[in-house]
Design a protein around this motif. Structure first.
Motif, PDB file in Angstrom:
ATOM      1  N   UNK D 311      34.687   1.232  34.066  1.00  0.00           N
ATOM      2  CA  UNK D 311      35.682   0.122  34.210  1.00  0.00           C
ATOM      3  C   UNK D 311      36.754   0.428  35.515  1.00  0.00           C
ATOM      4  N   UNK D 312      37.087  -0.361  36.340  1.00  0.00           N
ATOM      5  CA  UNK D 312      38.259   0.001  36.965  1.00  0.00           C
ATOM      6  C   UNK D 312      39.639  -0.184  36.212  1.00  0.00           C
ATOM      7  N   UNK D 313      40.486   0.591  36.576  1.00  0.00           N
ATOM      8  CA  UNK D 313      41.835   0.212  36.227  1.00  0.00           C
ATOM      9  C   UNK D 313      42.486  -1.130  37.010  1.00  0.00           C
ATOM     10  N   UNK D 314      43.378  -1.540  36.369  1.00  0.00           N
ATOM     11  CA  UNK D 314      44.159  -3.052  36.791  1.00  0.00           C
ATOM     12  C   UNK D 314      44.647  -2.589  38.282  1.00  0.00           C
ATOM     13  N   UNK D 315      45.123  -1.384  38.431  1.00  0.00           N
ATOM     14  CA  UNK D 315      45.768  -0.879  39.863  1.00  0.00           C
ATOM     15  C   UNK D 315      44.734  -0.848  40.792  1.00  0.00           C
ATOM     16  N   UNK D 316      43.437  -0.281  40.367  1.00  0.00           N
ATOM     17  CA  UNK D 316      42.501  -0.262  41.517  1.00  0.00           C
ATOM     18  C   UNK D 316      42.218  -1.384  41.885  1.00  0.00           C
ATOM     19  N   UNK D 362      39.314  -4.759  32.801  1.00  0.00           N
ATOM     20  CA  UNK D 362      39.817  -3.395  33.195  1.00  0.00           C
ATOM     21  C   UNK D 362      39.900  -2.452  32.279  1.00  0.00           C
ATOM     22  N   UNK D 363      40.066  -1.224  32.299  1.00  0.00           N
ATOM     23  CA  UNK D 363      40.205  -0.178  31.560  1.00  0.00           C
ATOM     24  C   UNK D 363      41.848  -0.150  31.248  1.00  0.00           C
ATOM     25  N   UNK D 392      43.536  -5.778  30.083  1.00  0.00           N
ATOM     26  CA  UNK D 392      43.789  -6.637  31.075  1.00  0.00           C
ATOM     27  C   UNK D 392      42.659  -7.126  31.655  1.00  0.00           C
ATOM     28  N   UNK D 393      42.668  -8.404  32.004  1.00  0.00           N
ATOM     29  CA  UNK D 393      41.283  -8.920  32.828  1.00  0.00           C
ATOM     30  C   UNK D 393      41.870  -9.540  34.194  1.00  0.00           C
TER      31      UNK D 393
END
Lengths: 431, 431, 431, 431
Positions: D311-316, D362-363, D392-393
């Protein structure tokens, strides 16, 4: 100054395995049998499972003509390794009265003899790495043995003691206030275990070392104390939703929580030494993440002129701990088996008690580091599959072996966890 | 022929107490410690609670200068007597690892010594009555020890045995079919324990003897057998709602029940002797009321030309058992610890196995007899407060002491109960 | 004096069906939609299911060229008839928002039109019997509609009323004390519905009429009143385990019960007319079996010189009610929709309020009568499969239609039930 | 090019409030009443609560001579604001049938009239800010209305549609494969809402904008599709613990999950348009975090030569979305009310469908940004107290209003959540 040479692995193996056995020594077969809640395991299970780890991950792969001690143990004492196969259901560990304690101890001895044969001979680095992992695994279970038996004994209305008497502190206890804040400038820092031959063992979850950007921050010089926390309780903290995360408030009401776990009426506390008076200078302990977070909000409201307090992130904590020493920390070897007031001394301006006494909750959820790769094979299940719905704690506790701890070490539990030796150190932003 | 004189109470006391101790002899401290479900109790608790009964109800009242063995035991080992005071919560009995088994056995010995002193001296009838009650209480717990430890061992994937080998039957087992019906004319009959000096002990719930009107009926000559019940299972009995009471069907679906408790694949059965092959001639056992009732409906549908079968009422059962002998029944003394096929013989036309082997569910809810008066004082809680939401079973089982049984004896459990040695004998109306 | 001729079935059909519709008239679509607990059903479901009963059991069998109103309704509105087929899960009845209320009312009208066609023509006795059963079924649901909507409205913090105003009693209310006991000699009596053409309808569970032996007994002249019960509450009755069956005490503690259902602070009571003051002369209502039984024990302790009080058996109740009149009883037709103080009069020495006001718990578990045979076919599921784990109540309530009641009528609910209009009349033995 | 002037707030207010009303238009009073699970709320409650928000946070503070529409509504429609006072318990929202739908709509109209008066007059910036918050709050509830009513209708065996027909896509749907990866160089980036007058509204949880260090990474060009996910299911993904986080595997077994929520047999899917065939090109939807994460692990095992997916991070995610356009996204205004296959076009090399269609897990656990300060007063409870145990989505969904979305927007739900329009876009590290 040079690092002293490490002892041969066969010696370390014997020491660590012996320490486990010593922890069980004060306990009866009944004490070793019972599982007091699904989160805890019986002592007998800990004794067997740690042995299973060496039998399954080391002997089975490296021993010529391997034969299992007992074929059923492969399933019975597998904790959660789907890569190995089926597992006996966790909540039913306490129902297995046979094999008895004597047979499990015989299992330990048999595996130890076979391990000694392997380790006495020249052996591959891969074997040494697995054995080292197994010893750190064993040390984790040593801590769990203490927290699990503490929970079990706490369920007994007679409040029996695990160990007879609280040993005196190794050095005089400070009367002076150790409070205050230590400031850090932040910036782009490196977090995670450095790796390399000299850096010692690390779990996969501590790697890779990576860059992280930190804003300027401060950490409290000491963990929140029993005295600090008593003021929160006395102020009606458990009855006021303002201080609580929604999930924490829900836990407080649903579980009818009115104080930290093991508090008893009249200023008493259930400890591994039985009922004891609470020491206001000792770190508050057995706090959940929710309780830690609620305390931070309440503290902030009591100090309106100051920047609000919060939990530190794990990066903030590790950055601060990078240069700290573990010497003198209250780890399991002190025999205190309980957090205690700090001894005098410590470098002026440096945080005290970062290591030992209580695990410190961080606001960081347990997640893979950027670039993280789980170990290959079944040991890859050790950490990776737990990286959700948990929060990171740092620094070790009074139940942690000293040789098990380091600045990059990441412990993790769900936010509602209370039976571990968990506390909190406040943090805050710098303007 | 005259009844042999009863042995002195001090002798009976020693025998019954010794029998309890003997039942625990094959068990380790771990076996004695664990509570495998809230309905069951640890063996150690049984050992302590039966002792508590004598200490609390006899010694405390009749001993000069009474001092408790341990002040905390009054609460710790009180089962449910509000008249005595607080009780340790039942589902947490298994968490009390201290006192250990040795201390509980010492408790037994200390109370037994003091009881022997009391009983050796001339003593009041009231004391003798209390002691007799205590011994029948102890015999009830002897049966529970066996059913509780069976449940515990059944949770172990290794299927360990409580006792090493199934003893051979005392006499040759009948190959002949013992089936068929025994008819009774009914009318106004007397039910309940007759009372009087010669009639022996009875619980308050067996009294008063009273009139009851019975229509003509028949009882099956033997209990439903494993073979009978296998036909029901093989016919899809657990998947067909036609046979089940609504509450039974709900239990079957919610708990995913597909066969009687302790059945294992391949025709095997978990017993106190470990896994054994099922004997088609032995009575079916570990049936709930729901399973017993479903079998009766299914049987009726298989026999369309006959009057439908049902469970007997407890009055029908007692009326039939009034003249039956207990001799030769498979009680705990046979050592079988499991129901078994009937031995040859038995009066032609008389029901077999009314006593021993399996408790027989009746359709009668557990209720006070007309004119019932509970005993006075705390022992009044023994039976009266349980007279709701339970059904009566009759006749004793392979785990019941022979001297504990009689035709008027009323056992009782909730309709969903499966871990007792419970079976069923069919009944039906006569035209 | 002759019995007036019964009206044609088509007329009775229209009356009963219309009464159901009238009960729903004060309710919005939202009121009709919600299921406030698994034990209750939505009003819309009651409206549909009672219609389904006629469609499935009458039209489908007796209508030429039968076609279902909607094919999905066969499953959707089947309550529990496995003989008919699958059922929509009971706890999810309230989730079915479509069909809406208007469509369900159209379903009622369509079935009613088709039923009128059938009933206007000459028809077989078997059809008339099924229709009569359907109408008594409908009347049972009329009572449930009132108890279910009462529960729903009670969950609303605004305490809304189902009906706007409590109607004045039809006759002056007695100020005089109606207490005291009525004595019966007992003996071998006949219990159950007599059957025969003149005896009117009965459910299968009221048959066969059979002999039963009764000891001499007495019944209280009136049910326990709100005033009586308030004394029990005020005496700490809900905090004292002495009065309670073990299962009742468990319910009190687990569910934190401190008073009868619908009691509110300050002497108020939630009723179908909203919040009202409690009338001390009116029968206590919404008692569980446990509460009824606890009251009897408490009452006995307050009257030490008298024979102890208990619940009556259903045979005792029916024997006493055999000669009583239903005239003047507070059934649903009074519009009171709540139990009320007795009107003056009533034969001296006869029990009052046996019928109407509150269902009276008996100590009899719901079991088949001797010789009981369930109806054949799917309607055999109507009663037979519920004959376990429930207790019989007698006499009808303020929510029961008058034409639905008779002395042999057996209602039944689990012992913990509180949302029905259930109360208690004490009984006791005669010396 | 200049930004067009924003419409007056009174106009936006009317539009947003009207949109809410329009969403409820196809629903009956019954549809609006029922709460199908504790996590969902009745539509009527959404209609009332969003109105309560304006009444309580705007009218009560800014209206002269404020009087509540109904005094009880303050508690009845308070969601979770302890700063306002007590709340009606969330799981019981569906039990409140009165006020009815008509009265709640009257409540909306009355508050809207009073709001229009306030907004038509010159007003303070503080009031405008509160109203703007209220409108974004209302838009969040618009999305919840759709997900909650979808859940309700899915519980109906008739599978009714919320809206009658699936509208055709606005533009031709791409047949071409849109798969592949888009690469990002990482480094020290800025994350969070920029603030300032031109930047538009943001919740407090999107601030402050802060530095974050990113390693080089890639994002999938499109979200995981139904077709992609079907391959995972077909490969036995739900039966293989290798792919699952331990908590996810536990959920799969405990809840017996075998496919994403709303999948039906035969390739069908329950949608707001009733049962529809699954479109293999449309994004997979109603995935939990656990399902999203399991898919990533499984995908990695199917592509052994490539860097593993995660999963992507929310920052990514936010860094990638910073320059993306919201134009053409499948938000609620398309009327599709379901994710759909991407239309042709989109910049070559840019990720598609970042906005709309499905929320992307997101992760990143939902945590305060560095330097975060919650809003002051009761609105501070809006976000801060939920920052634990959730993930977080990003990006909005087919049920999100277009004007509600932006790159910095943080949605959050517990990891097991399935009834939201949630999907996943894979990410991976660059070497």
């Amino acid at each position: 100054m040079t690092t002293p040479p490490r002892p041969p692995l066969v010696v370390t193996y014997a020491e660590v395995r012996g320490a486990t056995r010593a922890l069980a020594a004060p306990l009866s077969e009944a004490d070793c049998q019972v599982q007091s809640m699904p989160d805890a395991s019986p002592i007998k299970w800990h004794l067997a499972h740690t042995t299973w780890f060496f039998e399954t991950f080391v002997l089975e792969r490296h021993e010529r003509a391997f034969a299992p001690f007992h074929p059923a143990f492969r399933v019975l004492f597998n904790s959660y390794y789907n890569g190995i196969g089926e597992q006996h259901p966790r909540p039913q560990r306490g129902l297995v009265t046979r094999p008895g304690l004597a047979e499990v101890l015989a299992y330990r001895e048999a595996v130890d003899r076979r391990m000694a044969v392997l380790l006495d001979r020249p052996h591959a680095a891969a074997l040494a790495q697995l054995v080292t992992l197994g010893l750190h695994h064993e040390q984790q279970h040593q801590e769990l043995m203490l927290t699990d038996v503490k929970h079990l004994l706490s369920c007994n209305p007679l409040a029996p003691a695990y160990a007879s008497a609280l040993p005196p502190p190794a050095q005089p206890v400070a009367a002076a206030d150790a409070s205050g804040w230590v400031e850090y400038g932040g910036g782009l820092v490196e977090i995670g275990h450095p790796g390399g031959d000299d850096a010692g063992f690390a779990f996969d979850n501590e790697t890779p070392r990576h860059r992280h950007y930190l804003r300027p921050y401060a950490l409290a010089r000491r963990p929140v104390t029993q005295g600090d926390y008593e003021a929160f309780v006395a102020d009606g903290g458990y009855a006021d939703p303002r201080w609580w995360l929604a999930a924490g408030w829900d836990a407080v009401r649903t579980q009818r929580i009115e104080a930290p776990m093991y508090w008893r009426d009249g200023g008493a506390l259930f400890t591994l030494h039985g009922l004891q008076a609470r020491d206001p200078q000792a770190p508050a302990v057995h706090l959940s993440y929710y309780e830690a977070e609620a305390y931070a909000r309440w503290w902030s409201a009591q100090h309106p002129g100051q920047p609000p307090a919060r939990l530190p992130t794990e990066a903030e904590w590790e950055h601060a701990a990078a240069g700290a020493t573990l010497a003198g920390a209250n780890f399991v070897e002190t025999g205190a088996l309980h957090p205690r007031a700090p001894a005098d001394g410590g470098a002026l301006g440096a945080p005290r008690q970062l290591f030992g006494d209580v695990w410190e909750w961080t606001s960081s959820s347990y997640a893979p580091y950027p670039g993280y790769q789980a170990w290959e094979g079944a040991v890859g299940e050790y950490n990776a599959k737990f990286m959700v719905d948990q929060y990171v704690l740092r620094g070790g506790s009074c139940a942690t072996p000293a040789s098990h701890m380091r600045a990059s070490y990441r412990n993790f539990f769900p936010a509602g966890t209370r039976w571990q030796f968990s506390g909190v150190r406040l943090a805050r932003d710098l303007a």
